[in-house]
Write a protein that holds these residues in place. Structure first.
Motif, PDB file in Angstrom:
ATOM      1  N   SER A  37       0.833  -1.201   0.000  1.00  0.00           N
ATOM      2  CA  SER A  37       0.000   0.000   0.000  1.00  0.00           C
ATOM      3  C   SER A  37       0.869   1.252   0.000  1.00  0.00           C
ATOM      4  O   SER A  37       0.591   2.225  -0.705  1.00  0.00           O
ATOM      5  N   LYS A  38       1.958   1.234   0.783  1.00  0.00           N
ATOM      6  CA  LYS A  38       2.868   2.384   0.837  1.00  0.00           C
ATOM      7  C   LYS A  38       3.636   2.532  -0.481  1.00  0.00           C
ATOM      8  O   LYS A  38       3.881   3.632  -0.959  1.00  0.00           O
ATOM      9  N   LEU A  39       3.997   1.395  -1.053  1.00  0.00           N
ATOM     10  CA  LEU A  39       4.714   1.406  -2.333  1.00  0.00           C
ATOM     11  C   LEU A  39       3.783   1.806  -3.466  1.00  0.00           C
ATOM     12  O   LEU A  39       4.167   2.517  -4.384  1.00  0.00           O
ATOM     13  N   SER A  40       2.535   1.354  -3.395  1.00  0.00           N
ATOM     14  CA  SER A  40       1.426   1.558  -4.340  1.00  0.00           C
ATOM     15  C   SER A  40       1.386   0.466  -5.404  1.00  0.00           C
ATOM     16  O   SER A  40       2.423  -0.018  -5.883  1.00  0.00           O
ATOM     17  N   GLY A  41       0.148   0.109  -5.766  1.00  0.00           N
ATOM     18  CA  GLY A  41      -0.069  -0.905  -6.790  1.00  0.00           C
ATOM     19  C   GLY A  41       0.476  -0.477  -8.141  1.00  0.00           C
ATOM     20  O   GLY A  41       0.880  -1.319  -8.950  1.00  0.00           O
ATOM     21  N   ALA A  42       0.504   0.842  -8.390  1.00  0.00           N
ATOM     22  CA  ALA A  42       1.024   1.349  -9.671  1.00  0.00           C
ATOM     23  C   ALA A  42       2.488   0.966  -9.849  1.00  0.00           C
ATOM     24  O   ALA A  42       2.903   0.525 -10.926  1.00  0.00           O
ATOM     25  N   ILE A 178       7.629   9.893  -3.886  1.00  0.00           N
ATOM     26  CA  ILE A 178       7.852  11.166  -3.187  1.00  0.00           C
ATOM     27  C   ILE A 178       6.813  11.456  -2.090  1.00  0.00           C
ATOM     28  O   ILE A 178       7.191  11.844  -0.976  1.00  0.00           O
ATOM     29  N   PRO A 179       5.506  11.250  -2.323  1.00  0.00           N
ATOM     30  CA  PRO A 179       4.534  11.551  -1.262  1.00  0.00           C
ATOM     31  C   PRO A 179       4.681  10.671  -0.012  1.00  0.00           C
ATOM     32  O   PRO A 179       4.130  10.999   1.044  1.00  0.00           O
ATOM     33  N   ILE A 193      -3.602  14.591   0.190  1.00  0.00           N
ATOM     34  CA  ILE A 193      -3.152  13.435   0.977  1.00  0.00           C
ATOM     35  C   ILE A 193      -3.752  13.499   2.378  1.00  0.00           C
ATOM     36  O   ILE A 193      -4.232  12.485   2.907  1.00  0.00           O
ATOM     37  N   ASP A 194      -3.751  14.695   2.978  1.00  0.00           N
ATOM     38  CA  ASP A 194      -4.304  14.869   4.331  1.00  0.00           C
ATOM     39  C   ASP A 194      -5.794  14.522   4.361  1.00  0.00           C
ATOM     40  O   ASP A 194      -6.266  13.854   5.293  1.00  0.00           O
ATOM     41  N   GLU A 195      -6.530  14.962   3.346  1.00  0.00           N
ATOM     42  CA  GLU A 195      -7.971  14.680   3.277  1.00  0.00           C
ATOM     43  C   GLU A 195      -8.223  13.186   3.140  1.00  0.00           C
ATOM     44  O   GLU A 195      -9.113  12.627   3.800  1.00  0.00           O
ATOM     45  N   LEU A 196      -7.424  12.543   2.301  1.00  0.00           N
ATOM     46  CA  LEU A 196      -7.566  11.094   2.096  1.00  0.00           C
ATOM     47  C   LEU A 196      -7.298  10.336   3.390  1.00  0.00           C
ATOM     48  O   LEU A 196      -8.054   9.433   3.759  1.00  0.00           O
ATOM     49  N   ILE A 370      -5.110   8.975  -9.913  1.00  0.00           N
ATOM     50  CA  ILE A 370      -6.046   7.897  -9.574  1.00  0.00           C
ATOM     51  C   ILE A 370      -5.409   6.927  -8.588  1.00  0.00           C
ATOM     52  O   ILE A 370      -6.007   6.547  -7.583  1.00  0.00           O
ATOM     53  N   SER A 371      -4.162   6.533  -8.867  1.00  0.00           N
ATOM     54  CA  SER A 371      -3.492   5.529  -8.033  1.00  0.00           C
ATOM     55  C   SER A 371      -3.276   6.024  -6.608  1.00  0.00           C
ATOM     56  O   SER A 371      -3.260   5.236  -5.666  1.00  0.00           O
ATOM     57  N   ARG A 372      -3.109   7.345  -6.422  1.00  0.00           N
ATOM     58  CA  ARG A 372      -2.883   7.904  -5.087  1.00  0.00           C
ATOM     59  C   ARG A 372      -4.175   8.322  -4.407  1.00  0.00           C
ATOM     60  O   ARG A 372      -4.168   8.757  -3.261  1.00  0.00           O
TER      61      ARG A 372
END
Length: 406
Positions: A37-42, A178-179, A193-196, A370-372
């Motif tokens: 999840s931290k790395l991301s599926g993308a 980076i994020p 990011i904060d809202e998510l 989309i991915s983030r």
């Protein structure tokens, strides 16, 4: 020259099974494990494809990959815009346009620095500079236009394409990572990011929490997919009509070229028509469940395809110096984008997407949003990124003509 691979370019079903299957595995891992999840599926999708291509298991080119660019990506875009409020998008687009133009300054600065560093060791560098300037402000359309305008030899074009693909894939990975780094979170505002994070359960995997199970019916699937096909068909037909109707080219008035770029561009027409449809029939589109999920899955297939052409053996065999040239351009673009973005108080998400839209084009930038989970920025970055197609040809032409004098 294509390298040998175990799976052949015409093994259509096997390649489709890989693309669709690896996209599914990437989503599963992202939602199952915190590290993924931290790395991301993308990134998982992209890196997996890159490794298989570099170990010669899958081919670096195939009609199957072309199909993804031609059909899968256009279908994903309307599906992902069904929940978009046009008035909110208008507000966000203005900000993104400014940081996109600032990022374009980074592209121009990068090509100037790279050219004067390497002009004595890479033959025909002014032609490569024109192609890459067009590409790194606009996209593949501009790359092809500059290649035709400056009559670039086929070998130079193919070597530059491979270098571009590898750098784009690597930079895509950097921007996605980076994020997740505290350094950037401390230095820049991160409202999206904060809202998510505030809307998800802290004890739960972020991706899993965001993509929670929801009710979906056969009617939803039918309306989502059917509407997407209809909007793409109408948009592309209209764009083709206007492209033929409005004159464009070297000897045509600038006004007509700009007009052709706006009305004759497939993706700009697709984005505009989708947003208008959603605005005129909000109840119909906003009540379709599952459109975002289907569109996101299609985008993950696109992520897999992005990683495929990044072939190191082809780079080392054809033109390692072109890779250095392109790397300097990408690095300067990143440096200028983040420096000016910080100076003018843009958010981290806006800077990342603007730089991505320059280097990779609107589709890769939208895919990253989309991915983030930055869904409010998907529509705006598509609009802004496609406007880069108009600017790209002028910037590429100016650079090519200037550099041809050296």
């Amino acid at each position: 020259m294509l390298l040998y691979s175990i799976i052949q370019p015409d093994d259509t079903w096997i390649l489709w099974a890989f693309l669709a299957g690896w996209a599914a595995v990437s989503i599963y891992l992202e939602q199952k494990y915190d590290w993924a999840s931290k790395l991301s599926g993308a990134i998982i999708a992209l890196v997996g494809a890159m490794l298989l291509a570099n170990f010669n298991i899958i081919p670096t080119e195939s009609p199957v990959y072309d199909t993804v660019w031609t059909y899968v990506v256009p279908l994903a875009i309307p599906l992902l815009l069904f929940q978009s409020n046009i008035f909110k998008i208008w507000n966000e687009s203005g900000r993104l346009l400014i940081i996109f133009l600032l990022s374009s300054i980074g592209t121009v600065a990068g090509v100037i620095i790279a050219f004067f560093l390497l002009k004595d060791v890479i033959p025909g560098l002014y032609m490569i500079s024109a192609m890459m300037t067009g590409s790194y402000i606009g996209g593949g359309v501009n790359f092809a236009a500059m290649a035709a305008k400056f009559e670039v030899p086929g070998e130079t074009v193919s070597s530059t394409v491979v270098a571009d693909n590898l750098l784009m894939a690597i930079y895509f990975l950097v921007l996605i990572l980076i994020p997740t780094l505290n350094f950037f979170r401390r230095k820049f505002r991160t409202p999206y990011i904060d809202e998510l994070e505030s809307n998800t359960n802290k004890d739960e995997n972020l991706a899993s929490s965001y993509w929670g199970r929801k009710e979906i019916s056969l009617k939803d699937i039918g309306l989502a997919v059917g509407s997407a096909f209809a909007i793409v068909a109408i948009s592309f037909t209209l764009a083709e009509f206007f492209d033929g109707l409005i004159p464009s080219g070297e000897n045509v008035n600038v006004f007509y070229n700009v007009l052709n770029g706006i009305f004759g561009d497939n993706y700009l027409m697709l984005t505009t028509l989708t947003l208008l449809s959603v605005s005129f029939f909000p109840r119909l589109f906003e009540n379709i469940n599952g459109a975002q999920e289907i569109g996101t899955y299609l985008i993950y297939i696109f992520f897999v395809v992005i990683g495929v052409p990044a072939s190191l053996p082809l780079i080392l065999q054809n033109a390692p110096l072109i890779l250095v040239f392109v790397a300097i351009m990408v690095f300067i673009n990143m440096l200028v984008s983040f420096t000016l973005g910080k100076a003018f108080k843009f958010s981290l998400e806006e800077i990342i997407l603007a730089s991505n839209a320059n280097i990779g084009g609107p589709t890769t930038a939208a895919a990253m949003a989309i991915s983030r989970g930055w869904t409010k920025l998907v529509g705006p970055i598509l609009i802004v990124g496609t406007l880069g197609y108009i600017i790209g040809n002028y910037a590429g032409s100016a650079i090519g003509i200037w550099f041809s004098n050296f």
